[in-house]
Design an enzyme around this catalytic site. Sequence first.
Site, PDB file in Angstrom:
ATOM      1  N   TYR A   1     -96.214 -92.017  14.018  1.00 31.76           N
ATOM      2  CA  TYR A   1     -97.346 -91.957  14.953  1.00 31.76           C
ATOM      3  C   TYR A   1     -98.452 -92.904  14.499  1.00 31.76           C
ATOM      4  CZ  TYR A   1    -101.737 -90.306  16.938  1.00 31.76           C
ATOM      5  OH  TYR A   1    -102.962 -90.246  17.542  1.00 31.76           O
TER       6      TYR A   1
ATOM      7  N   THR B   1    -106.421 -93.915  16.237  1.00 33.34           N
ATOM      8  CA  THR B   1    -106.436 -92.663  15.482  1.00 33.34           C
ATOM      9  C   THR B   1    -106.775 -92.889  14.015  1.00 33.34           C
ATOM     10  OG1 THR B   1    -105.010 -90.870  14.657  1.00 33.34           O
ATOM     11  CG2 THR B   1    -103.930 -92.933  15.188  1.00 33.34           C
TER      12      THR B   1
END
Length: 337
Positions: free
Chosen positions: A141, A117
Amino acid sequence: MTVLVTGGAGYIGSHTVLAMAEAGESVVVVDNLSTGFSAFVPEGVPLFIGDAGDENLVEGVISAHDVKSIVHFAGSVVVPDSMRDPLAYYRNNTMTTRSLLNAAVKCGVNRFIFSSTAAVYGNPDQVPVPESAPTRPLSPYGFSKLMSEIMLHDVATAHGMSYVALRYFNVAGADPKARIGLATVGATHLLKIAVEAATGQRAKVDVFGTDYPTPDGSCIRDFIHVSDLAQAHRAALSYLRDGGQSATLNCGYGRGYSVLETIEAVRRVSGRNFAVQYAPRRPGDIMTMIADTTRIKSMLDWTPQYDNLETIARHALAWEEKLLRERHGELQHAASA
């Protein structure tokens, strides 16, 4: 040469499995269906319901299906959730990846594609952001994915594995034929929320932060169509099969749209107005995130087909309307039963 896809019943995973199956690949899926749907796995593709971190399960699947490559999607992806429950993210993302890599090493799988990501960058010093930019995640995250990238690099170095880590920017849209799309209840993707508002399923769209130093005060994102992203995974697999060196690549289009521009695009394609409510900034949100796509374009045989915000919004809307029709049909069926 079978490809194991973890999380292959989820949003991005299912689009990639569909793209691979349509290209004639032998594919097998492991998914615990926590956010995935068995109906999204194409007919004829074996689905094993279980955790990607279950080494016994994964080793059995690798052995039974002669798996030579792994594409790893399985994980948790909601930034605000990771701020509230960081340990769940380190378990679902980092620990699962560690177990999956261990199974891959034991079974001699030497090609690995990892779903990473742009959150690993945090607030970048330069935009568009290159892969060489410092990694300073703002959320558990982002950290959970960065830790997985580091593990993957170290494992590949130690065991002769080749990998591609794909750092996704903002994934959106749905299959152009509306066969599959984002169906997770309570999804936090901006375009999903906006099309839910356009179809009357939400009373409003919340915009978190309108005081950023951007042209309209809202955050800016680089959206990539989920079907283009699926093809990027196919291109990454071909690259590794052809002997390509391990690489970390941004997946985006290299252009940014603000949150407010994105909402306007959904209003245009739907022909419907809906309420927007302005809220304070959220912790962990990144102001501007646009990909430098020089590396992926030079290294992979990949040409995006849907590089247009209105096209992405139109496909997302068509999928949402299909979901609504199916739900309405189920309710009518239940009422008449």
